[in-house]
Design a protein around this motif. Sequence first.
Motif, mmCIF file in Angstrom:
data_model
loop_
_atom_site.group_PDB
_atom_site.id
_atom_site.type_symbol
_atom_site.label_atom_id
_atom_site.label_comp_id
_atom_site.label_asym_id
_atom_site.label_seq_id
_atom_site.Cartn_x
_atom_site.Cartn_y
_atom_site.Cartn_z
ATOM 1 N N LYS A 106 -4.286 55.191 7.639
ATOM 2 C CA LYS A 106 -3.307 54.340 8.297
ATOM 3 C C LYS A 106 -3.915 53.905 9.619
ATOM 4 O O LYS A 106 -4.422 54.733 10.383
ATOM 5 N N VAL A 107 -3.878 52.614 9.915
ATOM 6 C CA VAL A 107 -4.615 52.068 11.059
ATOM 7 C C VAL A 107 -3.659 51.448 12.073
ATOM 8 O O VAL A 107 -2.769 50.662 11.709
ATOM 9 N N ASP A 115 -6.896 37.075 24.964
ATOM 10 C CA ASP A 115 -6.422 35.924 24.195
ATOM 11 C C ASP A 115 -5.916 36.390 22.830
ATOM 12 O O ASP A 115 -6.652 37.009 22.046
ATOM 13 N N LYS A 116 -4.667 36.094 22.517
ATOM 14 C CA LYS A 116 -4.047 36.543 21.261
ATOM 15 C C LYS A 116 -4.790 36.024 20.037
ATOM 16 O O LYS A 116 -4.765 36.637 18.961
ATOM 17 N N ASN A 117 -5.446 34.887 20.181
ATOM 18 C CA ASN A 117 -6.165 34.305 19.044
ATOM 19 C C ASN A 117 -7.339 35.168 18.600
ATOM 20 O O ASN A 117 -7.811 35.045 17.464
ATOM 21 N N LEU A 118 -7.826 36.028 19.486
ATOM 22 C CA LEU A 118 -8.930 36.913 19.119
ATOM 23 C C LEU A 118 -8.466 38.050 18.211
ATOM 24 O O LEU A 118 -9.264 38.616 17.462
ATOM 25 N N TYR A 119 -7.186 38.376 18.273
ATOM 26 C CA TYR A 119 -6.634 39.410 17.393
ATOM 27 C C TYR A 119 -6.173 38.843 16.052
ATOM 28 O O TYR A 119 -6.256 39.520 15.014
ATOM 29 N N ALA A 120 -5.657 37.620 16.080
ATOM 30 C CA ALA A 120 -4.910 37.057 14.946
ATOM 31 C C ALA A 120 -5.599 37.189 13.580
ATOM 32 O O ALA A 120 -4.948 37.572 12.597
ATOM 33 N N PRO A 121 -6.914 36.909 13.455
ATOM 34 C CA PRO A 121 -7.523 36.949 12.114
ATOM 35 C C PRO A 121 -7.580 38.346 11.505
ATOM 36 O O PRO A 121 -7.860 38.475 10.304
ATOM 37 N N TYR A 122 -7.346 39.378 12.286
ATOM 38 C CA TYR A 122 -7.588 40.738 11.822
ATOM 39 C C TYR A 122 -6.330 41.588 11.664
ATOM 40 O O TYR A 122 -6.394 42.705 11.155
ATOM 41 N N LEU A 123 -5.192 41.068 12.073
ATOM 42 C CA LEU A 123 -3.992 41.896 12.101
ATOM 43 C C LEU A 123 -3.447 42.211 10.718
ATOM 44 O O LEU A 123 -2.680 43.172 10.552
ATOM 45 N N ASP A 124 -3.849 41.451 9.707
ATOM 46 C CA ASP A 124 -3.412 41.764 8.345
ATOM 47 C C ASP A 124 -3.969 43.108 7.874
ATOM 48 O O ASP A 124 -3.419 43.718 6.946
ATOM 49 N N SER A 125 -5.043 43.555 8.505
ATOM 50 C CA SER A 125 -5.662 44.832 8.129
ATOM 51 C C SER A 125 -5.064 46.014 8.886
ATOM 52 O O SER A 125 -5.470 47.161 8.661
ATOM 53 N N ILE A 126 -4.103 45.733 9.775
ATOM 54 C CA ILE A 126 -3.550 46.754 10.666
ATOM 55 C C ILE A 126 -2.142 47.133 10.220
ATOM 56 O O ILE A 126 -1.331 46.272 9.876
ATOM 57 N N ASP A 127 -1.849 48.421 10.241
ATOM 58 C CA ASP A 127 -0.521 48.900 9.839
ATOM 59 C C ASP A 127 0.464 48.974 10.998
ATOM 60 O O ASP A 127 1.650 48.686 10.838
ATOM 61 N N VAL A 128 -0.021 49.378 12.180
ATOM 62 C CA VAL A 128 0.855 49.574 13.336
ATOM 63 C C VAL A 128 0.225 48.888 14.544
ATOM 64 O O VAL A 128 -0.955 49.110 14.848
ATOM 65 N N ILE A 129 0.999 48.055 15.234
ATOM 66 C CA ILE A 129 0.497 47.319 16.397
ATOM 67 C C ILE A 129 1.221 47.798 17.654
ATOM 68 O O ILE A 129 2.455 47.777 17.717
ATOM 69 N N PHE A 130 0.434 48.249 18.633
ATOM 70 C CA PHE A 130 0.963 48.658 19.932
ATOM 71 C C PHE A 130 0.510 47.643 20.977
ATOM 72 O O PHE A 130 -0.573 47.052 20.853
ATOM 73 N N ASP A 131 1.307 47.450 22.036
ATOM 74 C CA ASP A 131 0.804 46.680 23.178
ATOM 75 C C ASP A 131 0.272 47.662 24.220
ATOM 76 O O ASP A 131 0.414 48.878 24.079
ATOM 77 N N ASN A 132 -0.373 47.141 25.262
ATOM 78 C CA ASN A 132 -1.022 48.032 26.226
ATOM 79 C C ASN A 132 -0.030 48.884 27.012
ATOM 80 O O ASN A 132 -0.385 49.936 27.541
ATOM 81 N N GLU A 133 1.241 48.456 27.054
ATOM 82 C CA GLU A 133 2.259 49.269 27.709
ATOM 83 C C GLU A 133 2.615 50.500 26.867
ATOM 84 O O GLU A 133 3.253 51.434 27.365
ATOM 85 N N GLN A 134 2.215 50.494 25.618
ATOM 86 C CA GLN A 134 2.504 51.616 24.713
ATOM 87 C C GLN A 134 1.270 52.477 24.459
ATOM 88 O O GLN A 134 1.203 53.192 23.458
#
Length: 379
Positions: free
Chosen positions: A223-224, A233-252
């Motif tokens: 689990k990733v 820049d959010k666009n640098l994350y966008a192509p890869y988020l389909d491979s991620i199960d849980v997304i945290f922001d830096n405040e978390q």
Amino acid sequence: MKEQCLIIAGEKSGEEHCLSFFDSIKANRPDCHFFGVGGNELAAKDMELLYHLKDFSSWGFSEVIGKIPFYIKAFNHIVDEVKKRNCKVAILIDFQDFNLRLAKKLQKEGVKVLYYVAPQAWAWKAYRAKVLEETVHTLFTIIPFEKKWFGDRGVQRVRSVAHPLWITYKDELESFKRDRSYSEISKEKRLLLLPGSRNFEVKNLLPDFVETVKTLRAKSNLKVGIVCSSNVDKNLYAPYLDSIDVIFDNEQLSEALKWGDCSIAASGTVTLATALFGLPTVVCYKSSFFNEFIYYTFITYDGPISLANIFRNKRIFPELVQEGCSPYTIAKAFDSLMGSKESYENIVDELKVVFDEVQGEHFDVGQYMSEVIKESYEN
């Protein structure tokens, strides 16, 4: 005469350092006016920004070279403001190349310099210890052995302070069960990705991190999670988020560090955070070929690069640098962390020592600085 204090926090990490003691200074010297370089959080606390850190900061030799004209202009403007305001105290935070030159100039103007976070002169440019000896009123160190190292080289006032991460997460860390047990890791291992807080870090590392995830998932249940920085820049994350199960922001971040069983992280302050939360980590670093050339040509330091390893002066975390950092090598390092109960728990035990060392001397940094301000304006 109204008290004035210059603060130079040229990077986000510098602002975070400053926030760890800023409220204490203000409580002790409520009429003091603070000005200089900082970010939104310092501005919200009524610091006057001559420059915003987002325009001031840079990374790597190539980026610094391109901004030299800006830095020269900013340097002269800051010095002029110090003279105009009859400022008697400056708090210079990290940002070594700029702040060491500024320290020399300010000392000649009779300004007392409080230098927070000693430059890593023990790694390269050892002559900087001489500069600090001649220019600073007090040097604050956050790595345990530095107090003696700088003291042995003539810096008269050196104080070892708690690392800002300890200050930030103290309450959570004291209540968090850090004795991670290999037997308690679920069959579906939790891997946390920490690709950095700068655009170039995420751009260089996240594709390799995600390719590594694909390799690891082919061998075991995984689990990733990922921590996405608001500075990137959010666009640098966008192509890869389909491979991620849980997304945290830096405040978390602390929540994410508790969630994971291990992590793959960009080299930086976050690797100390993983150590404090007892999270075994593969450390990765990639920069431009130009920066790599400069590093290997002019820097002789061959010790560890991640803070947890520097604290212990041994490679607790695997470190993968430049061409040595690839999906294949990251997956191999991950297997070395997670491959057996013995290897995993040995690392967890080593990290307990880092936890103890990171707390520094027990004193109020803001109160100490406020006393220097008071003395400077009373004399």
